[in-house]
Design a protein around this motif. Structure first.
Motif, PDB file in Angstrom:
ATOM      1  N   PHE A 111      22.626   9.518  -9.276  1.00  0.00           N
ATOM      2  CA  PHE A 111      21.800   8.702 -10.150  1.00  0.00           C
ATOM      3  C   PHE A 111      21.894   7.250  -9.632  1.00  0.00           C
ATOM      4  O   PHE A 111      22.976   6.799  -9.264  1.00  0.00           O
ATOM      5  N   GLY A 112      20.757   6.550  -9.576  1.00  0.00           N
ATOM      6  CA  GLY A 112      20.703   5.224  -8.964  1.00  0.00           C
ATOM      7  C   GLY A 112      21.774   4.261  -9.442  1.00  0.00           C
ATOM      8  O   GLY A 112      22.397   3.557  -8.638  1.00  0.00           O
ATOM      9  N   GLU A 119      28.578   1.687  -4.572  1.00  0.00           N
ATOM     10  CA  GLU A 119      28.240   0.945  -3.352  1.00  0.00           C
ATOM     11  C   GLU A 119      28.414  -0.555  -3.499  1.00  0.00           C
ATOM     12  O   GLU A 119      28.844  -1.227  -2.578  1.00  0.00           O
ATOM     13  N   GLU A 120      28.035  -1.084  -4.668  1.00  0.00           N
ATOM     14  CA  GLU A 120      28.009  -2.546  -4.842  1.00  0.00           C
ATOM     15  C   GLU A 120      29.217  -3.069  -5.605  1.00  0.00           C
ATOM     16  O   GLU A 120      29.831  -4.046  -5.203  1.00  0.00           O
ATOM     17  N   MET A 156      25.370  18.772 -10.848  1.00  0.00           N
ATOM     18  CA  MET A 156      24.034  19.210 -10.438  1.00  0.00           C
ATOM     19  C   MET A 156      23.247  17.929 -10.180  1.00  0.00           C
ATOM     20  O   MET A 156      23.206  17.042 -11.027  1.00  0.00           O
ATOM     21  N   SER A 157      22.653  17.833  -8.985  1.00  0.00           N
ATOM     22  CA  SER A 157      22.118  16.535  -8.575  1.00  0.00           C
ATOM     23  C   SER A 157      20.694  16.303  -9.063  1.00  0.00           C
ATOM     24  O   SER A 157      19.950  17.235  -9.372  1.00  0.00           O
ATOM     25  N   THR A 351      12.265   6.671 -10.681  1.00  0.00           N
ATOM     26  CA  THR A 351      13.741   6.644 -10.687  1.00  0.00           C
ATOM     27  C   THR A 351      14.344   6.383  -9.305  1.00  0.00           C
ATOM     28  O   THR A 351      15.420   5.814  -9.195  1.00  0.00           O
ATOM     29  N   HIS A 352      13.678   6.815  -8.257  1.00  0.00           N
ATOM     30  CA  HIS A 352      14.227   6.645  -6.904  1.00  0.00           C
ATOM     31  C   HIS A 352      13.354   5.710  -6.052  1.00  0.00           C
ATOM     32  O   HIS A 352      13.452   5.715  -4.823  1.00  0.00           O
TER      33      HIS A 352
END
Ligand SMILES: *Cc1c(COP(=O)(O)O)cnc(C)c1O
Length: 393
Positions: A111-112, A119-120, A156-157, A351-352
């Motif tokens: 999820f973003g 990452e940040e 579950m992605s 969303t992406h």
């Protein structure tokens, strides 16, 4: 309340606390503070609050506590802490357990906002993060080191419904002493008991199936009492990410029907996926409950169901996908999931949207991809709606 109760009984009764009035429905204690009978009692409560004693809503509240006890009983963990959103749960669980120099291994398909935290945020404070393909156990094995403190993944992605083998990753993680943190939103607490597959910490966005009607933003972290009360609670209560009692009260009502709703949605999802599979305008239909899904066996062993989401790819691309979405009459165009109302999402442009093209390609987020969160409408009506819209695509 009772170890012998089955899921539906727990979902209706577990955690209920009744006041002196003996109210039938769960009461909402819309109060931030609590009155102490004496100054001595106040002093004592700050030394050690008893099980039914509260200090301040940021620390805990009777209605929120009911919700925490009900979800912990459902999940099979010793305890739970309710948070203001799913992201407060994910960031709280990871930030509370990690410190500079620690290493985390995470699946890449996230999820973003989860990706942003790993990452940040965490890297900014000196945590090292390695990303792997969550379905590839060799990559997990190669990535963990004795310095790995946690592994993190969505069981579950989103949106391509790829599963992670929780028990296998837990074995790899536990061999180096790392905690297994699972975002179990897509799998739902009904179909996935991640703790039975040896996950240590399970997080949910309760905004999804647990609320179930798209009303309230919330989250929860489930784990051992040591982790929840000694590691997570001090962090959450001082940083302010606790759940509102009003949200907890809505979730308590939502949980009474959680099992019924998830099963009804999953039954419809399987019917829809079966009806759409092989449609000439679709290049693929992804649903873990279909025998054609590459991880069908794992889905059945781990969840006993394919879940409540179906993803499919309209072969002609973005314009056709938009024509399809605009032609839908029952399914709504939005980006939540787990709602009673069926929701169609176009991940590549919503969303992406911000993902660079190479990452979209790596995650299989193609221009024609549609994610469908199946709701509680009649399955035949939904199939007719989808087929009519596909004819327009
Ligand atoms: C929605 C979602 C979140 C974030 O939850 P919020 O309640 O929106 O903060 C995290 N992980 C997954 C998999 C989600 O679907």
């Amino acid at each position: 309340m009772s170890e012998t109760w089955n899921t539906r009984t727990k979902l209706v009764h577990e955690g209920t606390r009744r006041s002196q009035y003996g109210e039938m429905a769960e009461a909402i204690f819309l109060t931030q503070g609590f009155v102490y009978p004496t100054a001595e009692a106040a002093e004592q409560r700050f030394v050690q609050a008893g099980a039914d004693e509260f200090i301040y809503a940021r620390y805990g509240n009777p209605t929120t506590r009911m919700f925490e006890e009900r979800i912990a009983a459902l999940e099979g963990t010793e305890d739970a802490f309710a948070t203001a959103s799913g992201m407060a749960a994910v960031s709280g669980a990871l930030t509370a357990m990690l410190r500079a120099g620690d290493h985390v291994v995470s699946s890449r398909a996230l999820f973003g906002s989860c990706l942003y935290i790993l990452e940040e945020v965490l890297t900014r404070y000196g945590v090292k993060v390695t990303f792997v393909d969550g379905a590839d156990l060799d990559q997990w094995r190669a990535a963990v080191t004795p310095g790995t403190k946690a592994v993190f993944f969505e069981s579950m992605s989103n949106p391509t419904l790829e599963l992670v083998d929780i028990a296998a990753v837990a074995e790899i993680a536990h061999a180096v002493g790392a905690l297994v943190v699972v975002d179990n939103v897509f799998a739902t607490p009904i179909f996935s008991r991640a703790v039975e597959q040896r996950a240590d910490v399970i997080v949910y966005s309760t905004t999804k199936h647990i609320d179930g009607q798209g009303r309230a933003l919330g989250g929860v972290v489930c784990g051992t009492s040591q982790f929840i009360r000694k590691v997570l609670e001090p962090y959450m209560k001082h940083t302010g990410g606790s759940m509102s009692p009003f949200t907890a009260w809505m979730h308590l009502n939502g949980m009474a029907t959680l099992d019924l709703r998830c099963r009804a949605m999953a039954d419809s999802a399987l019917k829809i996926a079966s009806a759409l599979e092989g449609h000439p305008k679709l290049s693929r239909v992804i649903y873990p409950g279909l025998a054609s899904h590459p991880q069908h066996g794992l889905a059945m062993a781990q969840m006993g169901s394919g879940g409540t989401l179906v993803t499919f790819d309209i072969a002609a691309g973005k314009e056709a996908a938009f024509r399809f979405m605009n032609a839908l009459e029952i399914a709504k165009i939005s980006n939540n999931l787990g709602d009673a109302k069926t929701i169609a999402t176009h991940p590549a442009t919503t969303t992406h949207q911000r993902l660079p093209q190479d990452q979209k390609d790596a995650l299989g987020i193609t221009p024609g991809l549609i994610r469908l969160s199946v709701g509680l409408e009649d399955a035949d009506d939904l199939i007719a709606d989808l087929q009519a819209a596909l004819a327009q695509a």
